[in-house]
Design a protein around this motif. Structure first.
Motif, mmCIF file in Angstrom:
data_model
loop_
_atom_site.group_PDB
_atom_site.id
_atom_site.type_symbol
_atom_site.label_atom_id
_atom_site.label_comp_id
_atom_site.label_asym_id
_atom_site.label_seq_id
_atom_site.Cartn_x
_atom_site.Cartn_y
_atom_site.Cartn_z
ATOM 1 N N GLY A 95 0.803 -1.217 0.000
ATOM 2 C CA GLY A 95 0.000 0.000 0.000
ATOM 3 C C GLY A 95 0.833 1.262 0.000
ATOM 4 N N LEU A 96 0.141 2.388 0.109
ATOM 5 C CA LEU A 96 0.765 3.708 0.138
ATOM 6 C C LEU A 96 0.525 4.334 1.509
ATOM 7 N N ALA A 97 1.576 4.373 2.327
ATOM 8 C CA ALA A 97 1.439 4.904 3.682
ATOM 9 C C ALA A 97 1.715 6.400 3.762
ATOM 10 N N GLY A 98 2.266 6.979 2.685
ATOM 11 C CA GLY A 98 2.503 8.419 2.650
ATOM 12 C C GLY A 98 3.742 8.834 3.431
ATOM 13 N N PRO A 99 3.890 10.120 3.679
ATOM 14 C CA PRO A 99 2.918 11.172 3.342
ATOM 15 C C PRO A 99 2.905 11.573 1.868
ATOM 16 N N ASP A 100 3.938 11.144 1.120
ATOM 17 C CA ASP A 100 3.999 11.471 -0.303
ATOM 18 C C ASP A 100 3.754 10.218 -1.137
ATOM 19 N N GLY A 101 3.680 10.404 -2.443
ATOM 20 C CA GLY A 101 3.598 9.270 -3.358
ATOM 21 C C GLY A 101 2.206 8.937 -3.843
ATOM 22 N N GLY A 102 1.192 9.584 -3.286
ATOM 23 C CA GLY A 102 -0.171 9.290 -3.702
ATOM 24 C C GLY A 102 -0.550 9.999 -4.992
ATOM 25 N N THR A 103 -1.522 9.436 -5.688
ATOM 26 C CA THR A 103 -2.070 10.045 -6.899
ATOM 27 C C THR A 103 -3.591 10.046 -6.787
ATOM 28 N N GLU A 104 -4.250 10.645 -7.758
ATOM 29 C CA GLU A 104 -5.715 10.649 -7.749
ATOM 30 C C GLU A 104 -6.252 9.225 -7.858
ATOM 31 N N GLU A 105 -5.580 8.420 -8.662
ATOM 32 C CA GLU A 105 -6.009 7.031 -8.853
ATOM 33 C C GLU A 105 -5.647 6.159 -7.654
ATOM 34 N N GLU A 109 -8.490 -7.746 -0.065
ATOM 35 C CA GLU A 109 -9.401 -6.674 0.331
ATOM 36 C C GLU A 109 -8.736 -5.320 0.092
ATOM 37 N N GLU A 110 -9.480 -4.418 -0.526
ATOM 38 C CA GLU A 110 -9.003 -3.049 -0.750
ATOM 39 C C GLU A 110 -9.429 -2.186 0.430
ATOM 40 N N CYS A 111 -8.473 -1.479 1.004
ATOM 41 C CA CYS A 111 -8.745 -0.654 2.182
ATOM 42 C C CYS A 111 -8.318 0.788 1.926
ATOM 43 N N HIS A 112 -8.996 1.707 2.591
ATOM 44 C CA HIS A 112 -8.642 3.126 2.516
ATOM 45 C C HIS A 112 -8.535 3.653 3.944
ATOM 46 N N PHE A 113 -7.311 3.963 4.357
ATOM 47 C CA PHE A 113 -7.055 4.394 5.721
ATOM 48 C C PHE A 113 -6.667 5.869 5.755
ATOM 49 N N ASN A 114 -6.976 6.511 6.870
ATOM 50 C CA ASN A 114 -6.581 7.898 7.097
ATOM 51 C C ASN A 114 -5.586 7.958 8.249
ATOM 52 N N GLY A 115 -4.863 9.073 8.326
ATOM 53 C CA GLY A 115 -3.949 9.260 9.443
ATOM 54 C C GLY A 115 -2.523 9.493 8.999
ATOM 55 N N THR A 116 -1.617 9.456 9.965
ATOM 56 C CA THR A 116 -0.197 9.611 9.675
ATOM 57 C C THR A 116 0.340 8.334 9.033
ATOM 58 N N ARG A 117 1.568 8.406 8.579
ATOM 59 C CA ARG A 117 2.212 7.231 7.988
ATOM 60 C C ARG A 117 2.191 6.052 8.960
ATOM 61 N N GLN A 118 2.544 6.314 10.222
ATOM 62 C CA GLN A 118 2.573 5.245 11.216
ATOM 63 C C GLN A 118 1.169 4.708 11.499
ATOM 64 N N GLU A 119 0.189 5.595 11.557
ATOM 65 C CA GLU A 119 -1.189 5.163 11.821
ATOM 66 C C GLU A 119 -1.726 4.294 10.686
ATOM 67 N N ILE A 120 -1.415 4.672 9.455
ATOM 68 C CA ILE A 120 -1.857 3.880 8.305
ATOM 69 C C ILE A 120 -1.208 2.500 8.336
#
Length: 245
Positions: free
Chosen positions: A184-194, A213-224
């Motif tokens: 996955g993409l934990a961020g904070p950078d590297g995300g795109t619209e898709e 399973e596809e998941c969408h999480f919010n929060g900091t990098r560590q929280e994700i």
């Protein structure tokens, strides 16, 4: 069963769901009156369902709660992970793996070993866990887990297809009964619209069946990353239960 200010209660712990989702599962039971009161509460990422009685002693409480607990279990299905107040997700998973004589391995990208660490934190984990893999780069995914170059090129590292191949490859590489994988993409950078930050795919392979399973999480990098690790363990838990039915 736990002690409460009112008496005694049976607890059912659910991870990663909203109270609304949980209440929908038990809506008919919430409307029931009687000596046992059923309610929900949020504790961090958990939602607890409690069936509470004002019985004065433990034996009377058990007798009052037993039929209600049976109905709650039926309504929730495999949604709840524990009926013990202090049992963690990883403790539940290790308990189930041990009970059924199963072994597990891990194939992790964005969680970087967090899933394996949670399992190893549980006493007795050596009976069910031999090795795990951190495959952060595409090169390591290909080399260790045999994820195809074509899959990575067409769909990318963060995709349902890659997560599926990671879980399959982990089982074969470790000769384990099951593999749980995370990318996955934990961020904070590297995300795109898709593929925005917080997009995570968790997958589990067991008995030649793979669920992603596809998941969408919010929060900091560590929280994700933390949310992804526990969600992956919850998927493994449900797969174990499913395999025994």
């Amino acid at each position: 069963m736990i002690r409460t200010e009112q008496g005694y209660a049976q607890i059912f712990k659910i991870y990663g769901k909203s109270e609304t989702e949980v209440k929908e599962k038990i809506q008919d039971l919430l409307k029931c009156g009687g000596a046992v009161v059923i309610y929900t509460r949020r504790r961090g990422k958990d939602v607890h369902v409690l069936a509470e009685t004002q019985a004065e002693d433990e034996e009377s409480a058990k007798a009052a709660l037993k039929p209600v607990a049976k109905e709650i279990k039926k309504a929730l299905g495999d949604m709840y992970y524990s009926t013990k107040e202090n049992e963690t997700m990883e403790e539940t998973v290790v308990r189930l793996l041990t009970k059924y004589g199963l072994t597990v391995t891990t194939a992790e990208s964005c969680t970087g070993g967090m899933v394996a660490a949670k399992i190893i934190n549980v006493p007795g984990a050596s009976d069910v866990f031999d090795q795990g893999y951190i495959t952060y780069s595409n090169k390591s995914k290909r080399k260790i887990l045999d994820v195809s170059k074509a899959t990575l090129k067409k769909y990318g590292a963060v995709s349902e297809q890659t997560a599926r191949e990671m879980a399959l490859g982990g089982v074969l590489a470790a000769d384990a009964d099951a593999c749980v994988a995370v990318t996955g993409l934990a961020g904070p950078d590297g995300g795109t619209e898709e593929k925005p930050v917080g997009l995570v795919y968790v997958s589990c392979c067991m008995k030649d069946e793979v669920i992603v399973e596809e998941c969408h999480f919010n929060g900091t990098r560590q929280e994700i990353r933390e949310h992804a690790a526990v969600t992956a363990l919850d998927l493994l838990r449900r797969m174990i239960i499913r395999s025994r039915q």
